[in-house]
Design a protein around this motif. Structure first.
Motif, PDB file in Angstrom:
ATOM      1  N   CYS A 182      -6.540   9.021   2.954  1.00  0.00           N
ATOM      2  CA  CYS A 182      -5.873   8.881   1.660  1.00  0.00           C
ATOM      3  C   CYS A 182      -4.417   9.318   1.727  1.00  0.00           C
ATOM      4  O   CYS A 182      -3.530   8.676   1.140  1.00  0.00           O
ATOM      5  CB  CYS A 182      -6.608   9.692   0.598  1.00  0.00           C
ATOM      6  SG  CYS A 182      -8.252   9.075   0.190  1.00  0.00           S
ATOM      7  N   ARG A 183      -4.155  10.411   2.426  1.00  0.00           N
ATOM      8  CA  ARG A 183      -2.779  10.900   2.537  1.00  0.00           C
ATOM      9  C   ARG A 183      -1.900   9.889   3.265  1.00  0.00           C
ATOM     10  O   ARG A 183      -0.743   9.656   2.874  1.00  0.00           O
ATOM     11  CB  ARG A 183      -2.760  12.247   3.244  1.00  0.00           C
ATOM     12  CG  ARG A 183      -3.316  13.395   2.402  1.00  0.00           C
ATOM     13  CD  ARG A 183      -3.376  14.693   3.186  1.00  0.00           C
ATOM     14  NE  ARG A 183      -3.936  15.766   2.396  1.00  0.00           N
ATOM     15  CZ  ARG A 183      -3.240  16.554   1.570  1.00  0.00           C
ATOM     16  NH1 ARG A 183      -1.932  16.362   1.436  1.00  0.00           N
ATOM     17  NH2 ARG A 183      -3.832  17.503   0.877  1.00  0.00           N
ATOM     18  N   LYS A 184      -2.415   9.276   4.320  1.00  0.00           N
ATOM     19  CA  LYS A 184      -1.606   8.306   5.067  1.00  0.00           C
ATOM     20  C   LYS A 184      -1.373   7.040   4.255  1.00  0.00           C
ATOM     21  O   LYS A 184      -0.351   6.365   4.405  1.00  0.00           O
ATOM     22  CB  LYS A 184      -2.280   7.987   6.396  1.00  0.00           C
ATOM     23  CG  LYS A 184      -2.373   9.176   7.336  1.00  0.00           C
ATOM     24  CD  LYS A 184      -2.680   8.794   8.771  1.00  0.00           C
ATOM     25  CE  LYS A 184      -1.446   8.267   9.477  1.00  0.00           C
ATOM     26  NZ  LYS A 184      -1.610   8.191  10.942  1.00  0.00           N
ATOM     27  N   ALA A 185      -2.329   6.730   3.369  1.00  0.00           N
ATOM     28  CA  ALA A 185      -2.168   5.568   2.502  1.00  0.00           C
ATOM     29  C   ALA A 185      -1.349   5.875   1.254  1.00  0.00           C
ATOM     30  O   ALA A 185      -0.948   4.963   0.526  1.00  0.00           O
ATOM     31  CB  ALA A 185      -3.542   5.030   2.096  1.00  0.00           C
ATOM     32  N   GLY A 186      -1.129   7.185   0.988  1.00  0.00           N
ATOM     33  CA  GLY A 186      -0.392   7.581  -0.190  1.00  0.00           C
ATOM     34  C   GLY A 186      -1.168   7.403  -1.478  1.00  0.00           C
ATOM     35  O   GLY A 186      -0.584   7.224  -2.551  1.00  0.00           O
ATOM     36  N   LEU A 187      -2.515   7.488  -1.387  1.00  0.00           N
ATOM     37  CA  LEU A 187      -3.364   7.261  -2.544  1.00  0.00           C
ATOM     38  C   LEU A 187      -4.305   8.437  -2.779  1.00  0.00           C
ATOM     39  O   LEU A 187      -4.776   9.061  -1.830  1.00  0.00           O
ATOM     40  CB  LEU A 187      -4.212   5.989  -2.347  1.00  0.00           C
ATOM     41  CG  LEU A 187      -3.472   4.654  -2.351  1.00  0.00           C
ATOM     42  CD1 LEU A 187      -4.428   3.537  -1.960  1.00  0.00           C
ATOM     43  CD2 LEU A 187      -2.850   4.394  -3.719  1.00  0.00           C
ATOM     44  N   PRO A 188      -4.619   8.732  -4.048  1.00  0.00           N
ATOM     45  CA  PRO A 188      -5.637   9.747  -4.332  1.00  0.00           C
ATOM     46  C   PRO A 188      -7.021   9.209  -4.013  1.00  0.00           C
ATOM     47  O   PRO A 188      -7.261   7.994  -4.036  1.00  0.00           O
ATOM     48  CB  PRO A 188      -5.473  10.006  -5.826  1.00  0.00           C
ATOM     49  CG  PRO A 188      -4.890   8.746  -6.368  1.00  0.00           C
ATOM     50  CD  PRO A 188      -4.016   8.191  -5.276  1.00  0.00           C
ATOM     51  N   LEU A 189      -7.955  10.130  -3.744  1.00  0.00           N
ATOM     52  CA  LEU A 189      -9.309   9.737  -3.361  1.00  0.00           C
ATOM     53  C   LEU A 189      -9.965   8.841  -4.398  1.00  0.00           C
ATOM     54  O   LEU A 189     -10.614   7.853  -4.054  1.00  0.00           O
ATOM     55  CB  LEU A 189     -10.166  10.985  -3.136  1.00  0.00           C
ATOM     56  CG  LEU A 189     -11.655  10.752  -2.876  1.00  0.00           C
ATOM     57  CD1 LEU A 189     -11.872   9.934  -1.608  1.00  0.00           C
ATOM     58  CD2 LEU A 189     -12.398  12.090  -2.788  1.00  0.00           C
ATOM     59  N   HIS A 190      -9.808   9.159  -5.684  1.00  0.00           N
ATOM     60  CA  HIS A 190     -10.541   8.382  -6.683  1.00  0.00           C
ATOM     61  C   HIS A 190     -10.094   6.929  -6.722  1.00  0.00           C
ATOM     62  O   HIS A 190     -10.875   6.044  -7.088  1.00  0.00           O
ATOM     63  CB  HIS A 190     -10.421   9.040  -8.065  1.00  0.00           C
ATOM     64  CG  HIS A 190      -9.094   8.881  -8.737  1.00  0.00           C
ATOM     65  ND1 HIS A 190      -8.016   9.672  -8.440  1.00  0.00           N
ATOM     66  CD2 HIS A 190      -8.671   8.018  -9.698  1.00  0.00           C
ATOM     67  CE1 HIS A 190      -6.985   9.320  -9.200  1.00  0.00           C
ATOM     68  NE2 HIS A 190      -7.357   8.314  -9.963  1.00  0.00           N
ATOM     69  N   VAL A 191      -8.854   6.648  -6.326  1.00  0.00           N
ATOM     70  CA  VAL A 191      -8.381   5.267  -6.240  1.00  0.00           C
ATOM     71  C   VAL A 191      -8.814   4.640  -4.924  1.00  0.00           C
ATOM     72  O   VAL A 191      -9.328   3.508  -4.890  1.00  0.00           O
ATOM     73  CB  VAL A 191      -6.848   5.219  -6.385  1.00  0.00           C
ATOM     74  CG1 VAL A 191      -6.339   3.805  -6.151  1.00  0.00           C
ATOM     75  CG2 VAL A 191      -6.438   5.708  -7.769  1.00  0.00           C
ATOM     76  N   MET A 192      -8.640   5.366  -3.833  1.00  0.00           N
ATOM     77  CA  MET A 192      -8.980   4.842  -2.505  1.00  0.00           C
ATOM     78  C   MET A 192     -10.462   4.503  -2.399  1.00  0.00           C
ATOM     79  O   MET A 192     -10.845   3.535  -1.733  1.00  0.00           O
ATOM     80  CB  MET A 192      -8.614   5.885  -1.445  1.00  0.00           C
ATOM     81  CG  MET A 192      -8.635   5.368  -0.020  1.00  0.00           C
ATOM     82  SD  MET A 192      -7.164   4.417   0.348  1.00  0.00           S
ATOM     83  CE  MET A 192      -7.329   4.197   2.120  1.00  0.00           C
ATOM     84  N   ALA A 193     -11.305   5.274  -3.077  1.00  0.00           N
ATOM     85  CA  ALA A 193     -12.750   5.091  -2.951  1.00  0.00           C
ATOM     86  C   ALA A 193     -13.336   4.172  -4.018  1.00  0.00           C
ATOM     87  O   ALA A 193     -14.547   3.946  -4.024  1.00  0.00           O
ATOM     88  CB  ALA A 193     -13.454   6.450  -3.022  1.00  0.00           C
ATOM     89  N   GLY A 194     -12.490   3.635  -4.896  1.00  0.00           N
ATOM     90  CA  GLY A 194     -13.042   2.706  -5.873  1.00  0.00           C
ATOM     91  C   GLY A 194     -12.207   2.518  -7.111  1.00  0.00           C
ATOM     92  O   GLY A 194     -11.991   1.408  -7.571  1.00  0.00           O
TER      93      GLY A 194
END
Length: 368
Positions: free
Chosen positions: A115-127
């Motif tokens: 998530c950090r490398k994508a620059g996204l929070p977990l709740h967005v990255m996971a769905g």
């Protein structure tokens, strides 16, 4: 994509700020292994796992001696591949609590890194399914707490915006449980959810009798009424009561959840991200429950579960039991009775590394 260069493993032992008791045990400490994975780009991700007072050192040894060394030089971006690699590597000890807890520490660290490398929070990255999830409290409902004190705490939680509270049950006389619940309901009124938790204290016959005593109270669910491996007993109980039956905090494999769901043995899934083995299997269980039109209301670990609940559409509640406050800079955000996931890239946990160093049981171990 980058390969894993090193892994740092720490161990802290957190003491609960309040006394926690249920029908079978006391929650005396949270042994917390913390894993940080660093890749060849210099990026890092941190995850963790926990016990409620026993087994933490066994988890640490599995991480240090077996799991972490296997990951050095592997691709950190391939999170599913890494989880399956470690699951196969530990096939002789899975499914099982110690192995699942150790897998979770690594898997959550890999997700944090991703998530950090994508620059996204977990709740967005996971769905990215929800922006907020209702929250209920367990902190004022422990079994040893006097009824008057429990009522006071529940009213305070309601005033703060909480939408529900959990009351532990399992008094020797079931009518005492009923009286405590009746008193709480009379105090908080309608429109406020009351949940119950037996912590696996009953046999089937007793669970059925007690469930029928609880039915007039219209409680939100009856949690862990039986030992977690008694699927047939849960089928019998579910068929004998109108109460929703909740299970999951003591289940360590997705396959066991599949059996519960397929046999109609539960109506609420409380999958615990640490005890199921990480975010990777947690999401599978949550989506499996969705196909059965069943809600996910995970156990404990609110600081991590808030993001996972926001990631899936069938998450209904986050359980409020704060435990990471001593080693984080910022706690879980709550607004108008709902938990709000962090917008920061990663798991959304703001670790306080100076505080961790102060309470660490031993020096950190680095695997390269």
């Amino acid at each position: 994509m980058a390969k894993i260069r090193s892994i740092e493993i720490r161990f802290v032992d957190l003491q609960p700020t309040v006394k926690r008791t249920d029908a079978i045990q006391s929650f005396v400490s949270q042994e917390t292994p913390i894993v940080t994975i660093i890749d060849e780009d210099g990026a890092s991700g941190t995850g963790y796992t926990y016990t409620i007072g026993t087994g933490g050192t066994a988890v640490m040894r599995l991480l240090v001696d077996n799991l972490a060394p296997v990951l050095i030089g592997t691709d950190a971006a391939m999170v599913e591949a890494r989880w399956r690699q470690l699951k196969m590597f530990t096939h002789a000890t899975t499914p099982g609590a110690i192995t699942a807890l150790a897998l979770a520490a690594i898997d959550t660290a890999l997700w944090d890194l991703r998530c950090r490398k994508a620059g996204l929070p977990l709740h967005v990255m996971a769905g990215g399914a929800q922006e907020r999830v209702p929250v209920y409290t367990t902190e004022g409902g422990w079994l040893h707490i006097a009824t008057e004190a429990m009522i006071e705490d529940t009213l305070a939680a309601k005033a703060r915006g909480f939408r529900g509270a959990k009351v532990k049950i399992g008094k020797p006389d079931p009518k005492e449980d009923v009286a405590r619940l009746e008193a709480v309901r009379a105090a908080v009124g309608d429109g406020f959810e009351i949940f119950t938790d037996a912590n696996q204290a009953f046999r089937v016959d007793e669970a059925i009798r007690r469930a029928r005593l609880l039915e007039p109270l219209d409680i939100g669910w009856l949690e862990e009424p039986l030992v977690s491996d008694d699927i047939e007993g849960h089928v019998r109980l579910s068929n004998a009561t109108t109460l929703p039956v909740a299970v999951g905090e003591s289940i360590y494999s997705a396959a066991t959840f599949r059996e519960y769901l397929a046999r109609g043995a539960c109506s609420i899934v409380q999958v615990d991200v640490a005890r199921i083995g990480g975010i990777t299997p947690w999401l599978k269980v949550a989506h499996l429950a969705e196909t059965f039109n069943i809600a996910v209301c995970p156990h404990f670990l609110m600081e991590l579960h808030v993001s996972l609940c926001a990631a899936v559409p069938n998450a209904r509640w986050v359980e409020y039991i704060p435990q990471l406050d001593p080693i984080t800079r910022e706690g879980m955000r709550i607004e108008a009775g709902a938990a709000i996931p962090s917008p920061a890239p990663g798991l959304g946990i703001d670790w306080d590394w100076d505080a961790i160093a102060r309470v660490a049981v031993a020096d950190p171990v680095t695997i390269q």
